[in-house]
Design a protein around this motif. Sequence first.
Motif, PDB file in Angstrom:
ATOM      1  N   LYS A  22     -25.783  48.998  -7.796  1.00 19.97           N
ATOM      2  CA  LYS A  22     -26.747  47.914  -7.667  1.00 19.97           C
ATOM      3  C   LYS A  22     -26.304  46.836  -6.675  1.00 19.97           C
ATOM      4  N   TRP A  23     -25.008  46.664  -6.486  1.00 21.83           N
ATOM      5  CA  TRP A  23     -24.523  45.482  -5.800  1.00 21.83           C
ATOM      6  C   TRP A  23     -23.954  45.707  -4.403  1.00 21.83           C
ATOM      7  N   ARG A  24     -23.603  46.923  -4.050  1.00 22.91           N
ATOM      8  CA  ARG A  24     -22.891  47.163  -2.793  1.00 22.91           C
ATOM      9  C   ARG A  24     -23.671  46.693  -1.568  1.00 22.91           C
ATOM     10  N   ILE A  27     -24.073  42.859  -1.313  1.00 19.75           N
ATOM     11  CA  ILE A  27     -22.812  42.223  -0.910  1.00 19.75           C
ATOM     12  C   ILE A  27     -22.589  42.393   0.586  1.00 19.75           C
ATOM     13  N   GLU A  42     -21.359  34.949  -3.966  1.00 18.41           N
ATOM     14  CA  GLU A  42     -21.889  34.940  -5.338  1.00 18.41           C
ATOM     15  C   GLU A  42     -23.240  34.218  -5.401  1.00 18.41           C
ATOM     16  N   ILE A  45     -26.419  36.110  -4.092  1.00 18.81           N
ATOM     17  CA  ILE A  45     -26.869  37.334  -4.766  1.00 18.81           C
ATOM     18  C   ILE A  45     -27.236  36.996  -6.211  1.00 18.81           C
ATOM     19  N   ILE A  48     -25.622  38.571  -9.954  1.00 18.57           N
ATOM     20  CA  ILE A  48     -24.301  39.205  -9.937  1.00 18.57           C
ATOM     21  C   ILE A  48     -23.310  38.318 -10.696  1.00 18.57           C
ATOM     22  N   LEU A  53     -18.636  40.986  -8.838  1.00 18.72           N
ATOM     23  CA  LEU A  53     -18.395  40.700  -7.423  1.00 18.72           C
ATOM     24  C   LEU A  53     -16.926  40.923  -7.083  1.00 18.72           C
ATOM     25  N   GLU A  56     -16.275  44.703  -6.966  1.00 21.76           N
ATOM     26  CA  GLU A  56     -16.879  45.329  -5.786  1.00 21.76           C
ATOM     27  C   GLU A  56     -16.118  44.966  -4.516  1.00 21.76           C
TER      28      GLU A  56
END
Length: 112
Positions: A22-24, A27, A42, A45, A48, A53, A56
Motif C-alpha cells: 500500500k505504501w511503497r 513514499i 509522513e 501521506i 501512514i 514509514l 518501508e
Amino acid sequence: MARNQIDELRALQDTLYFIGGKWRLPIINSICNGNKRFREIERSIPGITRRMLSKELKDMEMSKLVQRNVYTDTPVLIEYEPTEHCRSFGKIIQEMINWGKHHREIVVRGKS
C-alpha cells in the motif's frame, strides 16, 4: 525473435514486489516530489503510521531505492533521497498515474 516467458514472468514479479504494498509508491512519489525528512514524508501521506514509514524506508534503503543521509549537526538531521535506480522508475509511475486517471474516467463517467 521468441520471447522468454520465464524471464518475463520473473521480471514482472520483481517489479510487482518493488511496487507492492500500500505504501511503497506513495513514499517514492513523496520523496521524488521533494520531501526529504521523515516528518515531511509522513505528513504528505495520509494514513501512514510512523512504524510503517520507518519499516518501508529501511526496506527501500536495503533495496537501493533510497539513500539515507545523516548530518551530524546539532540536532542530527536525517534526509532521504531517491537513488538514480529509483528515479528510473519515474516514467513508469507517471504512466501509471495517467492510466489510473483514464481508467477512472471510463469507470465513473462511462467514457471509453
